[in-house]
Design a protein around this motif. Structure first.
Motif, PDB file in Angstrom:
ATOM      1  N   VAL A  34       0.843  -1.199   0.000  1.00 56.62           N
ATOM      2  CA  VAL A  34       0.000   0.000   0.000  1.00 56.62           C
ATOM      3  C   VAL A  34       0.877   1.248   0.000  1.00 56.62           C
ATOM      4  O   VAL A  34       2.033   1.208   0.394  1.00 56.62           O
ATOM      5  N   LYS A  35       0.316   2.356  -0.452  1.00 53.93           N
ATOM      6  CA  LYS A  35       1.064   3.609  -0.493  1.00 53.93           C
ATOM      7  C   LYS A  35       1.237   4.201   0.894  1.00 53.93           C
ATOM      8  O   LYS A  35       2.296   4.711   1.233  1.00 53.93           O
ATOM      9  N   GLN A  36       0.170   4.119   1.721  1.00 51.18           N
ATOM     10  CA  GLN A  36       0.245   4.701   3.057  1.00 51.18           C
ATOM     11  C   GLN A  36      -0.704   3.972   3.991  1.00 51.18           C
ATOM     12  O   GLN A  36      -1.773   3.535   3.576  1.00 51.18           O
ATOM     13  N   LEU A  37      -0.300   3.843   5.260  1.00 50.58           N
ATOM     14  CA  LEU A  37      -1.134   3.236   6.286  1.00 50.58           C
ATOM     15  C   LEU A  37      -1.510   4.291   7.323  1.00 50.58           C
ATOM     16  O   LEU A  37      -0.811   5.309   7.451  1.00 50.58           O
ATOM     17  N   PRO A  38      -2.574   4.065   8.081  1.00 55.33           N
ATOM     18  CA  PRO A  38      -2.939   5.020   9.130  1.00 55.33           C
ATOM     19  C   PRO A  38      -1.799   5.242  10.115  1.00 55.33           C
ATOM     20  O   PRO A  38      -1.026   4.313  10.408  1.00 55.33           O
ATOM     21  N   LEU A  39      -1.673   6.453  10.608  1.00 58.67           N
ATOM     22  CA  LEU A  39      -0.630   6.846  11.571  1.00 58.67           C
ATOM     23  C   LEU A  39       0.779   6.574  11.046  1.00 58.67           C
ATOM     24  O   LEU A  39       1.709   6.341  11.799  1.00 58.67           O
ATOM     25  N   ASN A  40       0.928   6.562   9.719  1.00 58.67           N
ATOM     26  CA  ASN A  40       2.222   6.322   9.065  1.00 58.67           C
ATOM     27  C   ASN A  40       2.864   4.998   9.470  1.00 58.67           C
ATOM     28  O   ASN A  40       4.078   4.868   9.527  1.00 58.67           O
ATOM     29  N   GLY A  41       2.032   4.005   9.759  1.00 57.03           N
ATOM     30  CA  GLY A  41       2.551   2.680  10.110  1.00 57.03           C
ATOM     31  C   GLY A  41       3.229   2.027   8.922  1.00 57.03           C
ATOM     32  O   GLY A  41       2.982   2.384   7.768  1.00 57.03           O
ATOM     33  N   LEU A  42       4.108   1.076   9.192  1.00 58.15           N
ATOM     34  CA  LEU A  42       4.789   0.341   8.127  1.00 58.15           C
ATOM     35  C   LEU A  42       4.071  -0.959   7.795  1.00 58.15           C
ATOM     36  O   LEU A  42       4.122  -1.427   6.671  1.00 58.15           O
ATOM     37  N   VAL A  43       3.411  -1.559   8.816  1.00 60.77           N
ATOM     38  CA  VAL A  43       2.732  -2.838   8.621  1.00 60.77           C
ATOM     39  C   VAL A  43       1.397  -2.811   9.359  1.00 60.77           C
ATOM     40  O   VAL A  43       1.309  -2.291  10.467  1.00 60.77           O
ATOM     41  N   GLU A  44       0.379  -3.383   8.743  1.00 60.12           N
ATOM     42  CA  GLU A  44      -0.918  -3.560   9.393  1.00 60.12           C
ATOM     43  C   GLU A  44      -1.327  -5.006   9.186  1.00 60.12           C
ATOM     44  O   GLU A  44      -1.211  -5.534   8.075  1.00 60.12           O
ATOM     45  N   MET A  45      -1.757  -5.672  10.260  1.00 62.62           N
ATOM     46  CA  MET A  45      -2.154  -7.077  10.181  1.00 62.62           C
ATOM     47  C   MET A  45      -3.555  -7.247  10.726  1.00 62.62           C
ATOM     48  O   MET A  45      -3.935  -6.599  11.692  1.00 62.62           O
ATOM     49  N   GLU A  46      -4.292  -8.142  10.099  1.00 67.13           N
ATOM     50  CA  GLU A  46      -5.629  -8.502  10.563  1.00 67.13           C
ATOM     51  C   GLU A  46      -5.691 -10.016  10.610  1.00 67.13           C
ATOM     52  O   GLU A  46      -5.284 -10.682   9.656  1.00 67.13           O
ATOM     53  N   ALA A  47      -6.158 -10.564  11.724  1.00 62.68           N
ATOM     54  CA  ALA A  47      -6.201 -12.019  11.868  1.00 62.68           C
ATOM     55  C   ALA A  47      -7.499 -12.451  12.529  1.00 62.68           C
ATOM     56  O   ALA A  47      -8.063 -11.733  13.344  1.00 62.68           O
ATOM     57  N   THR A  48      -7.925 -13.642  12.169  1.00 61.33           N
ATOM     58  CA  THR A  48      -9.043 -14.300  12.829  1.00 61.33           C
ATOM     59  C   THR A  48      -8.478 -15.547  13.497  1.00 61.33           C
ATOM     60  O   THR A  48      -7.797 -16.342  12.856  1.00 61.33           O
ATOM     61  N   VAL A  49      -8.737 -15.685  14.800  1.00 58.77           N
ATOM     62  CA  VAL A  49      -8.132 -16.772  15.581  1.00 58.77           C
ATOM     63  C   VAL A  49      -9.235 -17.606  16.215  1.00 58.77           C
ATOM     64  O   VAL A  49     -10.201 -17.072  16.743  1.00 58.77           O
ATOM     65  N   VAL A  50      -9.079 -18.909  16.184  1.00 58.22           N
ATOM     66  CA  VAL A  50     -10.000 -19.815  16.855  1.00 58.22           C
ATOM     67  C   VAL A  50      -9.218 -20.505  17.982  1.00 58.22           C
ATOM     68  O   VAL A  50      -8.184 -21.115  17.735  1.00 58.22           O
ATOM     69  N   LEU A  51      -9.713 -20.365  19.202  1.00 59.60           N
ATOM     70  CA  LEU A  51      -9.067 -20.984  20.356  1.00 59.60           C
ATOM     71  C   LEU A  51      -9.850 -22.224  20.771  1.00 59.60           C
ATOM     72  O   LEU A  51     -11.080 -22.215  20.785  1.00 59.60           O
ATOM     73  N   GLU A  52      -9.132 -23.269  21.140  1.00 60.34           N
ATOM     74  CA  GLU A  52      -9.784 -24.483  21.605  1.00 60.34           C
ATOM     75  C   GLU A  52     -10.152 -24.345  23.067  1.00 60.34           C
ATOM     76  O   GLU A  52      -9.432 -23.727  23.843  1.00 60.34           O
ATOM     77  N   LYS A  53     -11.299 -24.930  23.439  1.00 62.55           N
ATOM     78  CA  LYS A  53     -11.686 -24.953  24.854  1.00 62.55           C
ATOM     79  C   LYS A  53     -10.761 -25.898  25.593  1.00 62.55           C
ATOM     80  O   LYS A  53     -10.382 -26.945  25.079  1.00 62.55           O
ATOM     81  N   GLN A  54     -10.419 -25.531  26.817  1.00 66.75           N
ATOM     82  CA  GLN A  54      -9.534 -26.398  27.617  1.00 66.75           C
ATOM     83  C   GLN A  54     -10.311 -27.164  28.632  1.00 66.75           C
ATOM     84  O   GLN A  54     -11.251 -26.775  29.177  1.00 66.75           O
TER      85      GLN A  54
END
Length: 54
Positions: A34-54
């Motif tokens: 990308v040309k530019q990210l919010p707050l002049n960030g260098l990297v932006e990550m988005e993740a979806t995580v599924v946790l197992e019940k213990q």
């Protein structure tokens, strides 16, 4: 996981960190330069995580 990076060489840093966190069975991801990210960030990550019940 979705990764957006402002500078293309940043992706090699992201790849190195990714391989430290995920040793086997790497999750699917997409990377976008990308040309530019919010707050002049260098990297932006988005993740979806599924946790197992213990």
């Amino acid at each position: 996981m979705s990764v957006s990076a402002q500078i293309r060489r940043t992706l090699s840093i992201v790849n190195a960190a990714y391989s430290e966190v995920f040793r086997n069975d790497f999750p699917a991801r997409s990377c976008v330069a990308v040309k530019q990210l919010p707050l002049n960030g260098l990297v932006e990550m988005e993740a979806t995580v599924v946790l197992e019940k213990q």
